[in-house]
Design an enzyme around this catalytic site. Sequence first.
Site, PDB file in Angstrom:
ATOM      1  N   ASP A  11       0.848  -1.189   0.000  1.00  0.00           N
ATOM      2  CA  ASP A  11       0.000   0.000   0.000  1.00  0.00           C
ATOM      3  C   ASP A  11       0.885   1.242   0.000  1.00  0.00           C
ATOM      4  O   ASP A  11       1.608   1.496   0.965  1.00  0.00           O
ATOM      5  CB  ASP A  11      -0.877  -0.050   1.262  1.00  0.00           C
ATOM      6  CG  ASP A  11      -1.784   1.152   1.420  1.00  0.00           C
ATOM      7  OD1 ASP A  11      -1.658   2.132   0.652  1.00  0.00           O
ATOM      8  OD2 ASP A  11      -2.624   1.116   2.338  1.00  0.00           O
ATOM      9  N   ASN A  25      -6.331  12.221 -11.256  1.00  0.00           N
ATOM     10  CA  ASN A  25      -7.088  12.596 -12.454  1.00  0.00           C
ATOM     11  C   ASN A  25      -6.879  14.103 -12.660  1.00  0.00           C
ATOM     12  O   ASN A  25      -6.358  14.781 -11.780  1.00  0.00           O
ATOM     13  CB  ASN A  25      -8.571  12.209 -12.347  1.00  0.00           C
ATOM     14  CG  ASN A  25      -9.261  12.880 -11.176  1.00  0.00           C
ATOM     15  OD1 ASN A  25      -9.210  14.091 -11.023  1.00  0.00           O
ATOM     16  ND2 ASN A  25      -9.910  12.083 -10.340  1.00  0.00           N
ATOM     17  N   VAL A  34      -5.772   4.378  -6.331  1.00  0.00           N
ATOM     18  CA  VAL A  34      -4.651   4.982  -5.599  1.00  0.00           C
ATOM     19  C   VAL A  34      -5.001   6.415  -5.188  1.00  0.00           C
ATOM     20  O   VAL A  34      -4.743   6.832  -4.057  1.00  0.00           O
ATOM     21  CB  VAL A  34      -3.373   5.010  -6.476  1.00  0.00           C
ATOM     22  CG1 VAL A  34      -2.254   5.780  -5.806  1.00  0.00           C
ATOM     23  CG2 VAL A  34      -2.918   3.602  -6.792  1.00  0.00           C
ATOM     24  N   ASP A  35      -5.601   7.157  -6.105  1.00  0.00           N
ATOM     25  CA  ASP A  35      -5.950   8.561  -5.864  1.00  0.00           C
ATOM     26  C   ASP A  35      -6.846   8.699  -4.629  1.00  0.00           C
ATOM     27  O   ASP A  35      -6.561   9.479  -3.719  1.00  0.00           O
ATOM     28  CB  ASP A  35      -6.655   9.106  -7.113  1.00  0.00           C
ATOM     29  CG  ASP A  35      -6.765  10.623  -7.150  1.00  0.00           C
ATOM     30  OD1 ASP A  35      -6.090  11.309  -6.354  1.00  0.00           O
ATOM     31  OD2 ASP A  35      -7.526  11.120  -7.991  1.00  0.00           O
ATOM     32  N   TYR A 126      -7.761   3.134 -16.028  1.00  0.00           N
ATOM     33  CA  TYR A 126      -7.337   3.708 -17.318  1.00  0.00           C
ATOM     34  C   TYR A 126      -6.889   2.631 -18.304  1.00  0.00           C
ATOM     35  O   TYR A 126      -6.581   2.920 -19.451  1.00  0.00           O
ATOM     36  CB  TYR A 126      -6.240   4.749 -17.116  1.00  0.00           C
ATOM     37  CG  TYR A 126      -6.721   6.055 -16.508  1.00  0.00           C
ATOM     38  CD1 TYR A 126      -8.042   6.254 -16.102  1.00  0.00           C
ATOM     39  CD2 TYR A 126      -5.841   7.099 -16.330  1.00  0.00           C
ATOM     40  CE1 TYR A 126      -8.467   7.452 -15.547  1.00  0.00           C
ATOM     41  CE2 TYR A 126      -6.259   8.313 -15.775  1.00  0.00           C
ATOM     42  CZ  TYR A 126      -7.568   8.484 -15.390  1.00  0.00           C
ATOM     43  OH  TYR A 126      -7.971   9.673 -14.850  1.00  0.00           O
TER      44      TYR A 126
END
Length: 171
Positions: A11, A25, A34-35, A126
Amino acid sequence: MPTRISLIKGDITRIQADAIVNAANSSLLGGGGVDGAIHRAGGPAILEECRQIRNRQGGCATGEAVITTAGKLPARFVIHTVGPVWNKGNNTEEALLASCYRNSLQLALDNGVNTIAFPNISTGIYHFPKDKAAAIALETVRGFTNTNAGISEVIFVCFDDENFQLYQKEL
């Protein structure tokens, strides 16, 4: 001294490094994967600085990178980079992904970062092919660190077994 490149399965929000990279993004306002994990673990300070960047420059373009505090994370900084959405390789996705790594590393150098941790940029929602992404990541990082001194360690943090095995093979 040459830059050490290491690989961890885990992580990224728990990694102790000067900077961790966020697969962001273009809005910089958090998202999934992750964001979302970085924004949740780091707390509101990251989002506040992202909002200031948005107000100043209107977000972050694909292939570009911006830097913020790491909030409550064990890192000093979060470098947010926007990876390309895979479109069968028809929209310069490979060059844009390489730019993510190069621009993140340059921002790290500019901010006195010695250790930096990268997630697997663009390989989640993505849909960038994981094998291509691993090869581009390693080739770009090696190329950058061979010609720019200052970063002592680059850590690739793989969340899933598939990415981990691909990076292990490439290394």
